[in-house]
Design a protein around this motif. Structure first.
Motif: not given
Length: 293
Positions: A195-200
């Motif tokens: 998971v990318r940070r932008s997905d959180l």
């Protein structure tokens, strides 16, 4: 911890004193004295056996100390024998004890401790099955990552499966990654997600703003009963948060923590009330069951 019972150790200059404690009934059993401590570092673990009526039929306490040559010096106490027995088991490869590592992890009928493979630079698990194979240990390499720095990670049991969760450096393409054990006998892992940070995201405004400021976050533990929840610590805001794997959401799980350092995952013990309480067994050796007031 095993079946709701906790192994405790009383530190003293004399030989360590071990107890098996039931937090619900506040009863505890004192184990006989073990071997001398000297200046060794020890790692301990507890395995219990329960029948269909949720009565404890037996338990085993395992502890091992420094490695010498290619052998593991191990001491084991069983409720059946009522005494400590020393073992010298061959180790597949030279390994080094992780002083601040988590553990032990109980899964697949075995205890697991995090170790470091000498000369290979790879973290691994040391597995030991006292009931099935008490005369050998095995080495299980942890998943190899390509993070720009050594990631923060935890390895633990979730719903009867070993899982490995890591938080990478803020410059890495993926912030969260998780693997689960695919084949225990072969030591094969399967990557469940990255998971990318932008997905959180988060419904908490302060936490949501923090996500985009590249704040530090450290994994603490898996939820004991919910396989879709992982607990982590944020350094700013100073909170423990829960991460939901299904919807990729972070939720605040604690009040502000008044510390400036991260909490060691080895000191974060998730404890929930067991579905069926387990009774402390009557000792077959000379000991007394005591109740803490």
């Amino acid at each position: 911890m095993s079946n709701g019972l906790i192994l405790c150790r009383w530190l003293s200059p004399a030989p360590f004193v071990y107890y098996i404690c039931d937090p619900l009934t506040r009863e505890w059993v004192t184990l006989p004295s073990c071997g001398p401590n000297y200046q060794y570092s020890f790692k301990e673990g507890l395995i219990t056996r329960v029948n269909e009526d949720h009565m404890l039929t037996g338990y085993t306490v395992v502890r091992f100390k420094h490695f010498k040559s290619d052998y593991l010096n191990l001491e084991m106490f069983t409720s059946e024998t009522g005494k400590w027995i020393n073992y010298k088991l061959p180790c597949p490869i030279p390994i080094q004890l992780q002083e601040l590592a988590d553990g032990p992890i109980y899964c697949y009928g075995a205890l697991h401790w995090e170790v470091f493979k000498k000369y290979h630079g790879v973290h691994a698990l040391l597995g030991f099955r006292p009931y099935k194979d008490p005369k050998s240990v095995r080495i299980i390499p942890l998943p190899v990552t390509k993070s720009s720095r050594v990631p923060s990670q935890i390895c633990g049991e979730s719903q009867g499966t070993l899982r490995y969760f890591e938080v990478a450096d803020y410059s890495a393409p993926y912030l969260f990654s998780m693997w689960s054990m695919k084949d225990y006998e072969k030591g094969e892992w399967c990557c469940e997600f990255k998971v990318r940070r932008s997905d959180l995201h988060s419904n908490d405004l302060e936490l949501s703003n923090w996500l985009f400021r590249c704040g530090w976050i450290f994994p603490l533990s898996f939820h004991p009963l919910n396989p879709n929840v992982v607990y982590l610590q944020c350094m700013a805001p100073k909170r423990i948060v829960s991460y939901n794997i299904l919807n990729r959401r972070l939720d605040v799980a604690s009040k502000p923590i008044e510390i400036d350092q991260f909490i060691l995952s080895s000191l974060a013990i998730p404890f929930v009330l067991p579905r069926w309480p387990v009774l402390v067994p009557i000792a077959t050796f000379k000991s007394k069951i005591k109740r803490v007031k």
